[in-house]
Motif scaffolding. Structure first.
Motif, short mmCIF file in Angstrom:
data_model
loop_
_atom_site.label_atom_id
_atom_site.label_comp_id
_atom_site.label_asym_id
_atom_site.label_seq_id
_atom_site.Cartn_x
_atom_site.Cartn_y
_atom_site.Cartn_z
N GLU A 35 22.13 -30.36 -21.95
CA GLU A 35 22.24 -29.64 -23.23
C GLU A 35 22.09 -30.58 -24.43
OE1 GLU A 35 25.07 -25.82 -22.44
OE2 GLU A 35 26.10 -27.76 -22.58
N ARG A 36 21.89 -31.85 -24.18
CA ARG A 36 21.85 -32.83 -25.27
C ARG A 36 20.63 -33.73 -25.18
NH1 ARG A 36 28.08 -34.44 -24.36
NH2 ARG A 36 28.96 -32.40 -24.80
N GLY A 37 19.49 -33.15 -24.91
CA GLY A 37 18.24 -33.91 -24.94
C GLY A 37 17.94 -34.76 -23.73
N GLY A 38 18.53 -34.44 -22.59
CA GLY A 38 18.23 -35.20 -21.37
C GLY A 38 16.79 -34.99 -20.92
N THR A 39 16.35 -35.83 -19.99
CA THR A 39 15.00 -35.79 -19.47
C THR A 39 14.98 -35.12 -18.10
OG1 THR A 39 14.52 -37.87 -20.59
CG2 THR A 39 13.01 -37.22 -18.82
N ALA A 40 14.21 -34.06 -17.97
CA ALA A 40 14.13 -33.33 -16.69
C ALA A 40 13.45 -34.20 -15.64
CB ALA A 40 13.37 -32.02 -16.88
N LEU A 41 14.04 -34.23 -14.45
CA LEU A 41 13.49 -34.99 -13.32
C LEU A 41 12.94 -34.08 -12.24
CD1 LEU A 41 16.27 -37.72 -12.94
CD2 LEU A 41 14.10 -37.89 -14.18
N GLY A 42 12.96 -32.78 -12.46
CA GLY A 42 12.45 -31.84 -11.47
C GLY A 42 13.51 -30.86 -11.02
N GLN A 43 13.08 -29.97 -10.13
CA GLN A 43 13.96 -28.95 -9.55
C GLN A 43 14.50 -29.44 -8.20
OE1 GLN A 43 14.86 -25.83 -10.77
NE2 GLN A 43 13.84 -26.34 -12.68
N VAL A 44 15.73 -29.08 -7.91
CA VAL A 44 16.34 -29.42 -6.63
C VAL A 44 17.08 -28.22 -6.07
CG1 VAL A 44 16.60 -31.91 -7.09
CG2 VAL A 44 18.42 -30.33 -7.77
N GLU A 45 17.25 -28.22 -4.77
CA GLU A 45 18.12 -27.25 -4.13
C GLU A 45 19.41 -27.98 -3.79
OE1 GLU A 45 18.04 -23.80 -0.78
OE2 GLU A 45 17.29 -25.75 -0.14
N VAL A 46 20.53 -27.42 -4.22
CA VAL A 46 21.84 -28.03 -4.01
C VAL A 46 22.56 -27.26 -2.91
CG1 VAL A 46 24.06 -28.62 -5.06
CG2 VAL A 46 21.96 -28.72 -6.44
N LYS A 47 22.96 -27.98 -1.87
CA LYS A 47 23.75 -27.38 -0.78
C LYS A 47 25.20 -27.76 -1.01
CE LYS A 47 24.58 -27.39 4.14
NZ LYS A 47 24.60 -28.27 5.29
N VAL A 48 26.06 -26.76 -1.09
CA VAL A 48 27.49 -26.98 -1.28
C VAL A 48 28.11 -27.18 0.10
CG1 VAL A 48 29.65 -26.02 -2.15
CG2 VAL A 48 27.50 -25.55 -3.35
N ASN A 49 28.61 -28.38 0.35
CA ASN A 49 29.26 -28.66 1.63
C ASN A 49 30.74 -28.33 1.61
OD1 ASN A 49 26.93 -29.56 2.84
ND2 ASN A 49 27.32 -31.71 2.40
N GLN A 50 31.39 -28.61 0.45
CA GLN A 50 32.83 -28.38 0.40
C GLN A 50 33.29 -28.24 -1.05
OE1 GLN A 50 35.06 -31.49 2.32
NE2 GLN A 50 36.99 -30.41 2.15
N LEU A 51 34.16 -27.28 -1.28
CA LEU A 51 34.86 -27.14 -2.55
C LEU A 51 36.07 -28.06 -2.49
CD1 LEU A 51 35.26 -25.57 -5.26
CD2 LEU A 51 36.61 -23.93 -3.96
#
Length: 185
Positions: A109-125
């Motif tokens: 939200e503060r001007g970062g540089t996009a590195l691409g799309q990823v799929e995130v797998k949640v292993n544990q809360l």
């Protein structure tokens, strides 16, 4: 008599009907900071003081990182995730095990540089705590396979979102956001 019955029904005096919580009340973009604690990848929800974002949530995750992101994490640079919109309640209840996100070097939200799309797998809360409910400063301790995470409890305005990695008798700072928290719905 029919008019009286309708008035009772409309005014809620007839029966004890309780409103169901809105399942979509927590739906939105739930930004996260991505951290590396030893060999484990950790995603920490970027909380606010109120509304649907008022939760400190820490996850152990898996995702395929580009070399630039791996190098940035090794250098302790800020990496954030801008997930596709989802209901935070689904994540909290274990109903969301994967999501897609934009990987960003810096703050999304503060001007970062996009590195691409990823799929995130949640292993544990690992942690799910509401912001501001504690009465005194706390440090959440989260055991990991090697070492533990230490997470500062956010109690209110002026607090910092801070996470450290305790490993082999040393504390390694992973993340600190000391910006003023703004109350948003």
């Amino acid at each position: 008599m029919k008019i009286l019955l309708r008035c009772l029904v409309l005014s809620g005096l007839c029966g004890t009907l309780q409103a169901e919580p809105d399942p979509h009340a927590s739906h939105g973009v739930h930004g996260m900071v991505l951290l590396q604690a030893g060999e484990q990848l950790i995603a920490s929800h970027l909380p606010l003081l109120a509304g649907k974002h008022a939760h400190q949530i820490v996850l152990q995750v898996e995702l395929v990182l580009p070399v630039e992101a791996k190098n940035a994490l090794a250098a302790r640079q800020l990496i954030t995730l801008e997930p596709e919109p989802f209901a935070l309640a689904d994540l909290q209840q274990g109903q969301l095990s994967r999501f897609h996100a934009k990987l960003v070097l810096g703050h999304f939200e503060r001007g970062g540089t996009a590195l691409g799309q990823v799929e995130v797998k949640v292993n544990q809360l690992l942690l799910d705590k509401a912001v501001g409910l504690q009465s005194e400063p706390l440090l959440y301790r989260i055991p990991l396979q090697h070492g533990e995470l230490l997470v500062n409890a956010i109690l209110g305005p002026g607090d910092s979102d801070q996470i450290w990695y305790w490993y082999q008798g040393r504390t390694h700072p992973l993340y600190q956001e000391s910006a003023d928290f703004v109350v948003q719905p």
